[in-house]
Design a protein around this motif. Structure first.
Motif, short mmCIF file in Angstrom:
data_model
loop_
_atom_site.label_atom_id
_atom_site.label_comp_id
_atom_site.label_asym_id
_atom_site.label_seq_id
_atom_site.Cartn_x
_atom_site.Cartn_y
_atom_site.Cartn_z
N ILE A 49 0.85 -1.20 0.00
CA ILE A 49 0.00 0.00 0.00
C ILE A 49 0.88 1.24 0.00
CG2 ILE A 49 -1.77 1.28 1.28
CD1 ILE A 49 -2.77 -1.42 2.34
N ILE A 50 0.67 2.08 -0.99
CA ILE A 50 1.42 3.34 -1.07
C ILE A 50 0.57 4.41 -0.39
CG2 ILE A 50 2.46 5.04 -2.62
CD1 ILE A 50 2.66 2.75 -4.70
N PRO A 51 1.00 4.86 0.78
CA PRO A 51 0.14 5.79 1.54
C PRO A 51 0.11 7.21 0.96
CG PRO A 51 2.13 5.30 2.78
CD PRO A 51 2.23 4.52 1.51
N LEU A 52 -0.92 7.90 1.38
CA LEU A 52 -1.09 9.30 0.98
C LEU A 52 0.15 10.11 1.40
CD1 LEU A 52 -3.24 11.35 -0.07
CD2 LEU A 52 -3.89 11.71 2.32
N GLY A 53 0.62 10.95 0.53
CA GLY A 53 1.76 11.82 0.87
C GLY A 53 3.11 11.22 0.51
N THR A 54 3.11 10.01 -0.08
CA THR A 54 4.38 9.34 -0.40
C THR A 54 5.20 10.16 -1.39
OG1 THR A 54 3.44 7.18 0.03
CG2 THR A 54 5.40 7.23 -1.34
N ALA A 60 11.09 15.06 -0.95
CA ALA A 60 11.92 15.65 0.11
C ALA A 60 13.07 14.72 0.50
CB ALA A 60 11.05 15.95 1.33
N GLY A 61 13.19 13.61 -0.20
CA GLY A 61 14.29 12.68 0.05
C GLY A 61 14.06 11.76 1.22
N PHE A 118 8.24 5.35 -5.33
CA PHE A 118 7.89 5.61 -3.93
C PHE A 118 9.06 5.37 -2.96
CE2 PHE A 118 6.27 1.45 -5.23
CZ PHE A 118 6.98 0.62 -4.38
N GLN A 119 10.26 5.24 -3.49
CA GLN A 119 11.45 5.15 -2.65
C GLN A 119 12.41 6.27 -3.09
OE1 GLN A 119 12.09 3.48 -0.08
NE2 GLN A 119 10.69 1.73 -0.10
N PRO A 120 13.05 6.94 -2.16
CA PRO A 120 13.99 7.99 -2.57
C PRO A 120 15.09 7.46 -3.49
CG PRO A 120 13.58 8.08 -0.21
CD PRO A 120 12.91 6.84 -0.70
N SER A 121 15.47 6.18 -3.34
CA SER A 121 16.51 5.60 -4.20
C SER A 121 16.00 5.32 -5.61
CB SER A 121 17.00 4.29 -3.60
OG SER A 121 15.96 3.34 -3.61
N ARG A 122 14.67 5.34 -5.77
CA ARG A 122 14.02 5.05 -7.06
C ARG A 122 14.24 3.63 -7.54
NH1 ARG A 122 10.42 9.16 -8.52
NH2 ARG A 122 11.13 11.00 -7.43
N VAL A 123 14.67 2.77 -6.63
CA VAL A 123 14.92 1.38 -7.01
C VAL A 123 14.23 0.46 -6.00
CG1 VAL A 123 16.70 -0.39 -7.32
CG2 VAL A 123 17.14 1.93 -8.08
N PHE A 124 13.71 -0.64 -6.49
CA PHE A 124 13.03 -1.60 -5.62
C PHE A 124 13.45 -3.00 -6.05
CE2 PHE A 124 9.58 -4.08 -3.90
CZ PHE A 124 9.20 -3.40 -2.75
N GLY A 125 13.70 -3.86 -5.06
CA GLY A 125 14.14 -5.23 -5.37
C GLY A 125 12.97 -6.20 -5.37
N LEU A 126 12.83 -6.94 -6.45
CA LEU A 126 11.79 -7.99 -6.53
C LEU A 126 12.50 -9.32 -6.72
CD1 LEU A 126 9.00 -6.58 -8.88
CD2 LEU A 126 8.92 -6.80 -6.41
N ASP A 127 12.29 -10.22 -5.77
CA ASP A 127 12.91 -11.53 -5.86
C ASP A 127 11.81 -12.57 -6.02
OD1 ASP A 127 14.53 -13.70 -5.73
OD2 ASP A 127 15.04 -13.52 -3.60
N VAL A 128 11.72 -13.15 -7.21
CA VAL A 128 10.70 -14.18 -7.45
C VAL A 128 11.43 -15.53 -7.48
CG1 VAL A 128 8.83 -14.96 -8.93
CG2 VAL A 128 9.41 -12.53 -8.84
#
Lengths: 170, 209
Positions: A49-54, A60-61, A118-128
Motif C-alpha cells: 500500500i502506497i500511503p497518501l503523501g508518499t 523531500a528525500g 515511492f522510494q527515494p533511491s528510485r529502485v526496488f528489489g523484486l525476488d521471485v
C-alpha cells in the motif's frame, strides 16, 4: 548372528548408499520444512500500500516508513499495489493511477531491481523464487545422497577395514 | 443389445459426461492477464484529439472496441518503431478480431507531429493505426492522466552527427495501455512484453473478461 555381508566391499557400499540416501533425505526434507513458507506456499497475493503523501516525502528525500525496499515472492504469487496517494506511482511493470489498485502475476522466477517512484533511491528489489516441486526435492536427495554415501563408505573402511581375505578378493 | 441394457449404458455415458463437465467447471482456472491489471478497472481518461486525417478522435466514441494506446513520436529513433512493429504483429495475430481493436499512437512531440507527419509515418507501418496530436494545452492533461513522463533533450551534436535547431529527442514513457470495450483502463504493459501475451489478453478483453 554375524553379518558376513558387512565384511564384503559390495555389502559395505550398499549399506553406505542406504545410509547416505537416508541422511540426504532427512537433511533435504528438514531444510524444506524449515524454509517451506518462503518456497512452497500456495500461490497468494502480496499487497503493497502506497500511503497518501508518499510522493511528497520522496521529493523531500524521505522514505515512507511503511514501505519496504524489496519483496520476495514465489513463482505464481501476485503482486498487488494499492495507491492511496494523489499522484500515480510505478513499481517496475506495475503502474497505478491515484486511488487505484493494480496487480501483476509473477509467473517467472527472476531477481530484478526495478524502477519505483515511492522510494527515494528510485529502485526496488523484486525476488521471485522458483517453486519447490516434488521433483526438486527428489533431485536434492539424489544429488546429495551418493557423495554422502561415498564418504560414509570411505569412513567405514578407515575405522573398520575389510578382513584381509575380502580385501584381497575385491 | 437388450433395451434395458442399452438404456443403462446411455445413462452411464450421460452421467460420465456430466461428471467431466462438472469437474472442468469446478477446477477451471480463471484467466490470468499477462499485463499489469487494474483491479477494479478504472474509467479511462477521456480525450478529444486530432487524428492523422485531421479528423477529431474521441476516446468515448471507441466504445465496443479494445483500444491499445501508447505514447511516442515520429522522430523516435528506437522505441516507437519497435512498438509499432509489435502492434503490427498483434494485429495480424488477431486476424478478423483486429477489426474490433484500435491501435493508437498519441504524440509526445506535438510541435513536429502534425497530422500530415503522422499520416506519412503511420502509413509506413499500417494505415489502420491511428495517430493523434493536438495543441500543447490539449495534450498536457492527457499526458498527465496517463502518467506520461516526457523530456525534450538536444540530439547528439558531436562531430559527424551534424546539428539542427529542430533536431531534438524526446525521452518518454514507453508503457502500452489496454482499454476494454466499455472504456475502462484495464491493463498496462512494459516494452518487453511478448506480443503473443498481449494478443491473448486482448482476446480476453474482446470476449468480455
Amino acid at each position: 548372528m554375524r553379518a558376513r555381508w558387512f565384511h564384503t566391499l559390495p555389502g559395505r557400499i550398499g549399506l553406505s548408499l542406504v545410509i547416505g540416501l537416508l541422511l540426504a533425505w532427512l537433511m533435504s526434507e528438514g531444510a524444506f520444512l524449515i524454509l517451506r513458507e518462503s518456497s512452497d506456499h500456495a500461490p497468494h497475493s502480496i499487497q503493497l500500500i502506497i500511503p497518501l503523501g508518499t510522493a511528497e516525502r520522496v521529493a523531500a528525500g524521505q522514505a515512507s516508513p511503511s514501505l519496504p525496499t524489496d519483496l520476495t515472492f514465489v513463482e505464481g504469487d501476485t503482486l498487488v499495489v494499492k495507491n492511496e496517494d494523489v499522484v500515480d506511482h510505478q513499481l517496475g511493470p506495475v503502474w497505478v493511477p491515484p486511488g487505484a489498485t493494480a496487480s501483476l502475476a509473477l509467473d517467472r522466477a527472476e531477481t530484478y531491481s526495478v524502477a519505483c517512484t515511492f522510494q527515494p533511491s528510485r529502485v526496488f528489489g523484486l525476488d521471485v523464487r522458483p517453486r519447490v516441486t516434488a521433483l526438486t526435492r527428489v533431485q536434492a536427495i539424489l544429488l546429495a545422497g551418493p557423495p554422502m554415501a561415498a564418504l560414509i563408505a570411505l569412513y567405514s573402511l578407515v575405522i573398520r577395514p575389510l578382513p584381509a581375505k575380502a580385501a584381497a578378493r575385491s | 443389445m437388450p433395451r434395458s441394457r442399452f438404456s443403462l449404458v446411455a445413462v452411464g455415458i450421460v452421467a460420465g459426461l456430466a461428471l467431466v463437465a462438472a469437474g472442468a467447471l469446478l477446477f477451471a482456472q480463471p484467466y490470468t492477464f499477462h499485463g499489469s491489471a487494474l483491479n477494479p478497472p478504472v474509467a479511462a481518461f477521456d480525450f478529444r484529439l486530432t487524428d492523422q486525417n485531421a479528423q477529431p478522435f474521441e476516446l468515448t466514441e471507441q466504445t465496443g472496441h479494445v483500444v491499445l494506446l501508447f505514447f511516442g513520436y515520429t522522430n523516435c529513433p528506437d522505441v516507437c518503431p519497435n512498438t509499432l512493429t509489435q502492434l503490427n504483429k498483434i494485429k495480424s495475430q488477431l486476424g478478423d478480431a483486429s477489426e474490433r481493436v484500435r491501435f493508437v499512437l498519441i504524440t509526445v512531440d506535438p510541435e513536429r507531429d502534425t497530422p500530415e507527419q503522422l499520416h506519412t509515418y503511420l502509413n509506413a507501418f499500417n494505415p489502420a493505426f491511428v495517430g493523434l496530436t493536438g495543441s500543447a494545452s490539449e495534450m498536457e492533461p492527457v499526458w498527465q492522466k496517463y502518467g506520461i513522463f516526457r523530456e525534450v533533450r538536444a540530439a547528439d551534436s558531436s562531430p559527424g552527427h551534424g546539428h539542427r535547431d529542430d533536431a531534438y529527442l524526446v525521452d518518454h514513457t514507453t508503457r502500452l495501455y489496454a482499454i476494454d470495450p466499455r472504456g475502462n483502463l484495464r491493463l498496462t504493459y512494459t516494452l518487453d512484453t511478448d506480443a503473443d501475451a498481449i494478443t491473448q489478453d486482448v482476446r480476453q478483453l474482446l470476449n468480455g473478461q
